[in-house]
Design a protein around this motif. Sequence first.
Motif, mmCIF file in Angstrom:
data_model
loop_
_atom_site.group_PDB
_atom_site.id
_atom_site.type_symbol
_atom_site.label_atom_id
_atom_site.label_comp_id
_atom_site.label_asym_id
_atom_site.label_seq_id
_atom_site.Cartn_x
_atom_site.Cartn_y
_atom_site.Cartn_z
ATOM 1 N N ALA A 92 40.204 26.220 38.313
ATOM 2 C CA ALA A 92 41.104 26.170 39.473
ATOM 3 C C ALA A 92 42.089 27.339 39.439
ATOM 4 C CB ALA A 92 41.845 24.835 39.509
ATOM 5 N N ILE A 93 42.550 27.695 38.255
ATOM 6 C CA ILE A 93 43.458 28.844 38.140
ATOM 7 C C ILE A 93 42.735 30.116 38.540
ATOM 8 C CG2 ILE A 93 44.706 30.327 36.504
ATOM 9 C CD1 ILE A 93 45.484 27.700 35.020
ATOM 10 N N ARG A 94 41.527 30.307 38.036
ATOM 11 C CA ARG A 94 40.773 31.535 38.350
ATOM 12 C C ARG A 94 40.501 31.661 39.841
ATOM 13 N NH1 ARG A 94 36.908 30.467 33.374
ATOM 14 N NH2 ARG A 94 38.308 31.172 31.733
ATOM 15 N N GLU A 95 40.297 30.536 40.503
ATOM 16 C CA GLU A 95 40.059 30.556 41.950
ATOM 17 C C GLU A 95 41.333 30.831 42.735
ATOM 18 O OE1 GLU A 95 38.227 26.772 42.739
ATOM 19 O OE2 GLU A 95 36.366 27.341 41.716
ATOM 20 N N SER A 96 42.497 30.578 42.129
ATOM 21 C CA SER A 96 43.756 30.694 42.865
ATOM 22 C C SER A 96 44.580 31.927 42.501
ATOM 23 C CB SER A 96 44.604 29.431 42.642
ATOM 24 O OG SER A 96 45.152 29.401 41.335
ATOM 25 N N VAL A 97 44.038 32.798 41.659
ATOM 26 C CA VAL A 97 44.764 34.018 41.310
ATOM 27 C C VAL A 97 43.886 35.235 41.523
ATOM 28 C CG1 VAL A 97 46.200 32.837 39.578
ATOM 29 C CG2 VAL A 97 44.148 34.070 38.833
ATOM 30 N N GLY A 98 44.541 36.365 41.711
ATOM 31 C CA GLY A 98 43.878 37.657 41.685
ATOM 32 C C GLY A 98 44.329 38.340 40.408
ATOM 33 N N TYR A 99 43.432 39.059 39.755
ATOM 34 C CA TYR A 99 43.778 39.720 38.499
ATOM 35 C C TYR A 99 43.222 41.128 38.486
ATOM 36 C CZ TYR A 99 43.653 40.859 33.505
ATOM 37 O OH TYR A 99 43.791 41.487 32.290
ATOM 38 N N MET A 100 44.118 42.075 38.274
ATOM 39 C CA MET A 100 43.719 43.470 38.119
ATOM 40 C C MET A 100 44.088 43.876 36.704
ATOM 41 S SD MET A 100 44.719 46.716 40.464
ATOM 42 C CE MET A 100 45.803 47.772 39.546
ATOM 43 N N ALA A 101 43.081 44.089 35.887
ATOM 44 C CA ALA A 101 43.289 44.424 34.478
ATOM 45 C C ALA A 101 43.861 45.825 34.321
ATOM 46 C CB ALA A 101 41.967 44.316 33.723
ATOM 47 N N GLN A 102 44.363 46.079 33.136
ATOM 48 C CA GLN A 102 44.899 47.391 32.795
ATOM 49 C C GLN A 102 43.805 48.453 32.922
ATOM 50 O OE1 GLN A 102 46.682 47.045 28.962
ATOM 51 N NE2 GLN A 102 47.828 48.925 29.143
ATOM 52 N N GLU A 103 42.599 48.136 32.471
ATOM 53 C CA GLU A 103 41.468 49.049 32.591
ATOM 54 C C GLU A 103 40.716 48.680 33.867
ATOM 55 O OE1 GLU A 103 41.170 46.460 30.106
ATOM 56 O OE2 GLU A 103 42.707 47.474 28.958
ATOM 57 N N THR A 104 40.239 49.674 34.590
ATOM 58 C CA THR A 104 39.519 49.363 35.818
ATOM 59 C C THR A 104 38.208 48.656 35.499
ATOM 60 O OG1 THR A 104 38.466 51.536 35.873
ATOM 61 C CG2 THR A 104 40.506 51.279 37.140
ATOM 62 N N SER A 105 37.799 47.792 36.415
ATOM 63 C CA SER A 105 36.575 47.018 36.190
ATOM 64 C C SER A 105 35.574 47.187 37.321
ATOM 65 C CB SER A 105 36.931 45.532 36.007
ATOM 66 O OG SER A 105 37.589 45.049 37.158
ATOM 67 N N VAL A 106 35.661 48.303 38.033
ATOM 68 C CA VAL A 106 34.708 48.545 39.111
ATOM 69 C C VAL A 106 33.365 48.963 38.519
ATOM 70 C CG1 VAL A 106 36.505 49.174 40.775
ATOM 71 C CG2 VAL A 106 35.390 50.956 39.455
ATOM 72 N N ASP A 107 32.300 48.672 39.243
ATOM 73 C CA ASP A 107 30.961 49.073 38.822
ATOM 74 C C ASP A 107 30.730 50.492 39.339
ATOM 75 O OD1 ASP A 107 28.183 49.579 38.615
ATOM 76 O OD2 ASP A 107 27.750 47.435 38.721
ATOM 77 N N PRO A 108 30.583 51.468 38.449
ATOM 78 C CA PRO A 108 30.459 52.864 38.891
ATOM 79 C C PRO A 108 29.196 53.143 39.693
ATOM 80 C CG PRO A 108 30.064 52.688 36.532
ATOM 81 C CD PRO A 108 30.515 51.344 36.997
ATOM 82 N N GLU A 109 28.164 52.312 39.545
ATOM 83 C CA GLU A 109 26.912 52.546 40.269
ATOM 84 C C GLU A 109 26.925 51.975 41.678
ATOM 85 O OE1 GLU A 109 23.699 51.202 37.823
ATOM 86 O OE2 GLU A 109 24.234 52.566 36.193
ATOM 87 N N LEU A 110 27.958 51.197 42.009
ATOM 88 C CA LEU A 110 28.082 50.632 43.350
ATOM 89 C C LEU A 110 29.054 51.464 44.168
ATOM 90 C CD1 LEU A 110 28.411 46.799 42.583
ATOM 91 C CD2 LEU A 110 26.338 48.091 43.163
ATOM 92 N N THR A 111 28.892 51.427 45.478
ATOM 93 C CA THR A 111 29.847 52.093 46.354
ATOM 94 C C THR A 111 31.126 51.257 46.406
ATOM 95 O OG1 THR A 111 29.163 50.910 48.352
ATOM 96 C CG2 THR A 111 27.953 52.955 47.810
ATOM 97 N N ALA A 112 32.164 51.830 46.997
ATOM 98 C CA ALA A 112 33.416 51.082 47.157
ATOM 99 C C ALA A 112 33.142 49.805 47.955
ATOM 100 C CB ALA A 112 34.454 51.947 47.856
ATOM 101 N N ARG A 113 32.400 49.944 49.038
ATOM 102 C CA ARG A 113 32.070 48.791 49.886
ATOM 103 C C ARG A 113 31.289 47.727 49.097
ATOM 104 N NH1 ARG A 113 32.396 48.817 55.052
ATOM 105 N NH2 ARG A 113 32.186 51.073 55.252
#
Length: 191
Positions: A92-113
């Motif tokens: 329930a906590i994970r569903e109710s919060v947004g979390y941006m870590a210190q290190e980026t967690s984007v997938d480099p092989e995917l586009t921004a979209r």
Amino acid sequence: MTERDVETGADGDGDGSVRYAIDAKGVEVTYGDGTRAVRGVDLAVPEGEFFGFLGPNGAGKTTTIKALVTLLAPTGGETRVNGFDVRTGAQAIRESVGYMAQETSVDPELTARENIRFACEAYGVPRGERVDRIDELLELVGLADVADKEAEEFSGGMKKRLDAATALVHRPPLVFLDEPTTGLDPKARNR
């Protein structure tokens, strides 16, 4: 109503109480090797407040945040986030919060979209709302003009902005940003 609601006597919703987004008492995190990373943190952040957690490197800020968002289990204390106990209400906590870590967690092989679309799917954003939400977030973080470029082509600051967008996809009432301005230029920091 929590014990702390009664203690404050503040007027939060007309009944003399304050609702807390974060209500933590005596939080401790000790790693398996015996290292005490967090010791006795008390934190009460009312709903709707902006709160900055400052301290020197190694003070336990990131570890505390990870305990609050249920990525680490606290070894002591009592903690509620958005009304849910971190020990029994992790999902329930994970569903109710947004979390941006210190290190980026984007997938480099995917586009921004595609990165934002993936976050929409992971957080259960209704299918019919995804296209508009993705476009809204790309505009918000200033990446609309590079929406279809792979993230591996992005600068560190662009990746950080994309990371912020993925933390906001499900419109969480509480957002944790761990060093959110690292790598951002002054204009992006202000936005």
